[in-house]
Design an enzyme around this catalytic site. Structure first.
Site, PDB file in Angstrom:
ATOM      1  N   ARG A   1     -28.890 -15.539   7.387  1.00 15.68           N
ATOM      2  CA  ARG A   1     -27.772 -14.784   8.040  1.00 15.68           C
ATOM      3  C   ARG A   1     -27.557 -13.191   7.503  1.00 15.68           C
ATOM      4  NH1 ARG A   1     -21.999 -17.191   5.084  1.00 15.68           N
ATOM      5  NH2 ARG A   1     -22.852 -16.804   2.882  1.00 15.68           N
TER       6      ARG A   1
ATOM      7  N   ARG B   1      -0.965  -3.291  10.647  1.00 13.77           N
ATOM      8  CA  ARG B   1      -2.120  -3.573  11.803  1.00 13.77           C
ATOM      9  C   ARG B   1      -1.712  -3.129  13.445  1.00 13.77           C
ATOM     10  NH1 ARG B   1      -6.255  -2.980   8.575  1.00 13.77           N
ATOM     11  NH2 ARG B   1      -6.225  -4.281   6.556  1.00 13.77           N
TER      12      ARG B   1
ATOM     13  N   ARG C   1      -7.962  -9.135   4.092  1.00 12.79           N
ATOM     14  CA  ARG C   1      -7.365  -8.445   2.975  1.00 12.79           C
ATOM     15  C   ARG C   1      -5.760  -8.848   2.718  1.00 12.79           C
ATOM     16  NH1 ARG C   1      -9.872  -3.862   1.213  1.00 12.79           N
ATOM     17  NH2 ARG C   1      -8.173  -3.917  -0.427  1.00 12.79           N
TER      18      ARG C   1
ATOM     19  N   ARG D   1     -23.015 -20.861   5.980  1.00 14.81           N
ATOM     20  CA  ARG D   1     -23.845 -21.532   5.193  1.00 14.81           C
ATOM     21  C   ARG D   1     -24.084 -22.746   5.874  1.00 14.81           C
ATOM     22  NH1 ARG D   1     -22.082 -22.548  -0.323  1.00 14.81           N
ATOM     23  NH2 ARG D   1     -24.126 -23.011  -0.660  1.00 14.81           N
TER      24      ARG D   1
ATOM     25  N   ASN E   1       3.454 -16.949   8.015  1.00 18.92           N
ATOM     26  CA  ASN E   1       5.055 -17.222   8.125  1.00 18.92           C
ATOM     27  C   ASN E   1       5.620 -16.115   8.818  1.00 18.92           C
ATOM     28  OD1 ASN E   1       5.975 -15.617   5.896  1.00 18.92           O
ATOM     29  ND2 ASN E   1       5.206 -17.179   4.636  1.00 18.92           N
TER      30      ASN E   1
ATOM     31  N   GLU F   1     -12.337 -20.461   7.855  1.00 21.21           N
ATOM     32  CA  GLU F   1     -13.407 -19.898   8.723  1.00 21.21           C
ATOM     33  C   GLU F   1     -14.641 -20.789   8.873  1.00 21.21           C
ATOM     34  OE1 GLU F   1     -14.237 -16.197   7.308  1.00 21.21           O
ATOM     35  OE2 GLU F   1     -15.353 -15.654   9.304  1.00 21.21           O
ATOM     36  N   GLU F   2     -15.359 -20.579  10.145  1.00 18.25           N
ATOM     37  CA  GLU F   2     -16.567 -21.110  10.323  1.00 18.25           C
ATOM     38  C   GLU F   2     -17.354 -20.631   9.260  1.00 18.25           C
ATOM     39  OE1 GLU F   2     -17.282 -19.099  14.215  1.00 18.25           O
ATOM     40  OE2 GLU F   2     -19.400 -20.029  13.595  1.00 18.25           O
TER      41      GLU F   2
ATOM     42  N   ARG G   1       7.420 -13.706   7.325  1.00 13.99           N
ATOM     43  CA  ARG G   1       7.466 -12.557   6.786  1.00 13.99           C
ATOM     44  C   ARG G   1       6.113 -12.006   6.438  1.00 13.99           C
ATOM     45  NH1 ARG G   1       9.489 -12.491   0.219  1.00 13.99           N
ATOM     46  NH2 ARG G   1       9.833 -10.414   0.177  1.00 13.99           N
TER      47      ARG G   1
HETATM   48  C1  LIG Z   1      -4.861   1.696   8.319  1.00 17.52           C
HETATM   49  C2  LIG Z   1      -5.474   1.004   6.885  1.00 17.52           C
HETATM   50  C3  LIG Z   1      -6.743   1.580   6.433  1.00 17.52           C
HETATM   51  C4  LIG Z   1      -7.073   0.714   5.278  1.00 17.52           C
HETATM   52  N1  LIG Z   1      -7.997   1.360   4.389  1.00 17.52           N
HETATM   53  C5  LIG Z   1      -8.464   0.858   3.547  1.00 17.52           C
HETATM   54  C6  LIG Z   1      -9.866   1.220   2.719  1.00 17.52           C
HETATM   55  O1  LIG Z   1     -10.293   2.244   3.319  1.00 17.52           O
HETATM   56  N2  LIG Z   1     -10.194   0.460   1.721  1.00 17.52           N
HETATM   57  C7  LIG Z   1      -9.775  -0.754   1.219  1.00 17.52           C
HETATM   58  O2  LIG Z   1     -10.166  -1.050   0.336  1.00 17.52           O
HETATM   59  N3  LIG Z   1      -8.528  -1.167   2.008  1.00 17.52           N
HETATM   60  C8  LIG Z   1      -8.054  -0.597   3.050  1.00 17.52           C
HETATM   61  N4  LIG Z   1      -7.013  -1.022   3.664  1.00 17.52           N
HETATM   62  C9  LIG Z   1      -6.483  -2.337   3.360  1.00 17.52           C
HETATM   63  C10 LIG Z   1      -5.504  -2.216   2.493  1.00 17.52           C
HETATM   64  O3  LIG Z   1      -5.547  -1.593   1.354  1.00 17.52           O
HETATM   65  C11 LIG Z   1      -4.632  -3.510   2.239  1.00 17.52           C
HETATM   66  O4  LIG Z   1      -5.594  -4.384   1.537  1.00 17.52           O
HETATM   67  C12 LIG Z   1      -4.332  -4.467   3.493  1.00 17.52           C
HETATM   68  O5  LIG Z   1      -3.535  -3.561   4.405  1.00 17.52           O
HETATM   69  C13 LIG Z   1      -3.430  -5.468   2.879  1.00 17.52           C
HETATM   70  O6  LIG Z   1      -2.432  -4.960   2.491  1.00 17.52           O
HETATM   71  P1  LIG Z   1      -1.367  -5.694   1.416  1.00 17.52           P
HETATM   72  O7  LIG Z   1      -2.280  -5.538   0.056  1.00 17.52           O
HETATM   73  O8  LIG Z   1      -0.092  -5.090   1.475  1.00 17.52           O
HETATM   74  O9  LIG Z   1      -1.351  -7.232   1.797  1.00 17.52           O
HETATM   75  P2  LIG Z   1      -1.084  -8.602   1.229  1.00 17.52           P
HETATM   76  O10 LIG Z   1      -2.496  -8.785   0.424  1.00 17.52           O
HETATM   77  O11 LIG Z   1      -0.777  -9.698   2.085  1.00 17.52           O
HETATM   78  O12 LIG Z   1       0.014  -8.584   0.117  1.00 17.52           O
HETATM   79  C14 LIG Z   1       1.413  -8.325   0.488  1.00 17.52           C
HETATM   80  C15 LIG Z   1       2.274  -7.759  -0.281  1.00 17.52           C
HETATM   81  O13 LIG Z   1       2.386  -8.540  -1.497  1.00 17.52           O
HETATM   82  C16 LIG Z   1       2.525  -7.657  -2.682  1.00 17.52           C
HETATM   83  N5  LIG Z   1       1.062  -7.905  -3.505  1.00 17.52           N
HETATM   84  C17 LIG Z   1       0.024  -8.439  -3.305  1.00 17.52           C
HETATM   85  N6  LIG Z   1      -0.857  -8.667  -4.375  1.00 17.52           N
HETATM   86  C18 LIG Z   1      -0.261  -7.972  -5.154  1.00 17.52           C
HETATM   87  C19 LIG Z   1      -0.884  -7.523  -6.399  1.00 17.52           C
HETATM   88  N7  LIG Z   1      -2.021  -7.849  -6.778  1.00 17.52           N
HETATM   89  N8  LIG Z   1      -0.058  -6.839  -7.274  1.00 17.52           N
HETATM   90  C20 LIG Z   1       1.297  -6.542  -6.879  1.00 17.52           C
HETATM   91  N9  LIG Z   1       1.721  -6.834  -5.668  1.00 17.52           N
HETATM   92  C21 LIG Z   1       1.082  -7.505  -4.894  1.00 17.52           C
HETATM   93  C22 LIG Z   1       2.358  -6.251  -2.295  1.00 17.52           C
HETATM   94  O14 LIG Z   1       3.641  -5.629  -2.088  1.00 17.52           O
HETATM   95  C23 LIG Z   1       1.637  -6.343  -0.859  1.00 17.52           C
HETATM   96  O15 LIG Z   1       2.311  -5.324  -0.140  1.00 17.52           O
HETATM   97  C24 LIG Z   1      -6.401  -0.384   4.868  1.00 17.52           C
HETATM   98  C25 LIG Z   1      -5.442  -0.906   5.638  1.00 17.52           C
HETATM   99  C26 LIG Z   1      -4.818  -0.243   6.670  1.00 17.52           C
HETATM  100  C27 LIG Z   1      -3.778  -0.862   7.509  1.00 17.52           C
END
Ligand SMILES: Cc1cc2nc3c(=O)[nH]c(=O)nc-3n(C[C@H](O)[C@H](O)[C@H](O)COP(=O)(O)OP(=O)(O)OC[C@H]3O[C@@H](n4cnc5c(N)ncnc54)[C@H](O)[C@@H]3O)c2cc1C
Length: 248
Positions: free
Chosen positions: A175, A202, A91, A104, A191, A100-101, A193
């Site tokens: 699978r 996490r 995510r 398929r 990186n 990733e391995e 950041r």
């Molecule tokens: C404790 C916990 C519980 C969670 N529970 C769930 C859940 O129940 N269901 C679920 O689906 N997910 C869940 N997640 C996943 C969460 O929603 C995020 O997908 C995940 O933490 C990655 O975060 P991120 O999008 O900030 O990171 P990245 O994708 O690495 O993005 C980094 C930053 O870039 C910016 N960014 C990235 N993409 C965009 C965009 N499209 N538009 C604008 N800005 C953007 C934002 O500032 C973002 O914070 C959970 C995560 C955690 C830590």
């Protein structure tokens, strides 16, 4: 006996993270930031011997969320973790590269996750799903039963997988029977950041400005990455901790 018959499964709780390569260090973050005010002279800061001069600047950058200088370094890891960890890890889209391995193209190994005996895993009476805090399992027999159920179901799933392969079905169809507990390996590059953003979400740290409640297994991976980050970028890491574990 046919090659695909009766492979004994392996149960493990280990999440492995091995550093592969590292590019740059604190001095590169400093040099990248210095170009703003020094132009070509910033090249002089791209020198590891001058690293400690940058402590104040790195702290300033982190505190004021000037994040882009932290993108001028990189680290690559080999990680081995169950699919449910990868499902969460993938995510993180920004500043992460994954390979990733493939389920398929290759037969997946019969390696499956089980919780460690000491893992907190019992739901407390006042459970808050968004802020989960689990209790230790007191009952050894209950743990043994959990492991035996796991062994049985994983072996059954893997046997079905092998039977499909033996019957000539494509790996991508076979699978479907495999559970989220099966392990997969991945090459991960990020990186400082993007890593700090990952660590802020996490890891669970009650001193953090924002307290996250990640699943223990992705936190285990995150803590291993954190150690590598702390060793390779000590100034950035100290500033990250000092400023509430918020990514710039
Ligand atoms: C404790 C916990 C519980 C969670 N529970 C769930 C859940 O129940 N269901 C679920 O689906 N997910 C869940 N997640 C996943 C969460 O929603 C995020 O997908 C995940 O933490 C990655 O975060 P991120 O999008 O900030 O990171 P990245 O994708 O690495 O993005 C980094 C930053 O870039 C910016 N960014 C990235 N993409 C965009 C965009 N499209 N538009 C604008 N800005 C953007 C934002 O500032 C973002 O914070 C959970 C995560 C955690 C830590």
């Amino acid at each position: 006996m046919n090659q695909t018959e009766q492979q004994t499964i392996r149960l493990t709780s280990e999440i492995a993270v091995e550093p592969i390569q590292q590019m740059g260090g604190d001095h590169m973050i400093v040099a990248a930031a210095r170009v703003s005010t020094s132009g070509p002279e910033a090249l002089e800061y791209a020198d590891e011997a001058r690293r400690d001069e940058g402590a104040g600047l790195i702290n300033y950058l982190l505190k004021h969320r000037h994040g882009t200088p932290f993108e001028h370094a990189a680290m690559t890891f080999f990680c081995h973790a169950p699919l449910f960890v990868w499902r969460e890890w993938h995510r993180h889209r920004v500043g992460f590269s994954y390979n990733e391995e493939s389920g398929r193209y290759k037969q997946l190994e019969p390696v499956f996750w089980v919780p460690r005996r000491e893992r907190l895993m019992v739901v407390p009476p006042k459970h808050k799903p968004a802020r989960p805090v689990y209790l230790p399992l007191e009952d050894d027999a209950a743990y043994e039963a959990l492991i035996e159920r796991s062994r049985h179901v994983y072996q059954t799933c893997y046997d079905a997988y092998l039977a499909d392969i033996e019957a000539g079905f494509a790996l991508e169809v076979a699978r479907r029977s495999l559970p989220l507990a099966i392990y997969s390996s991945c090459w991960v590059t990020c990186n400082p950041r993007s890593l700090m953003h990952f660590l802020s979400l996490r890891t669970h740290d009650t001193e953090a400005a924002f307290v996250s409640y990640p699943q223990a297994e992705i936190e285990e991976a995150a803590r291993l990455l954190e150690r590598i980050f702390a060793a390779g970028w000590p100034l950035a890491y100290q500033a990250f901790v000092k400023n509430g574990r918020i990514a710039p």
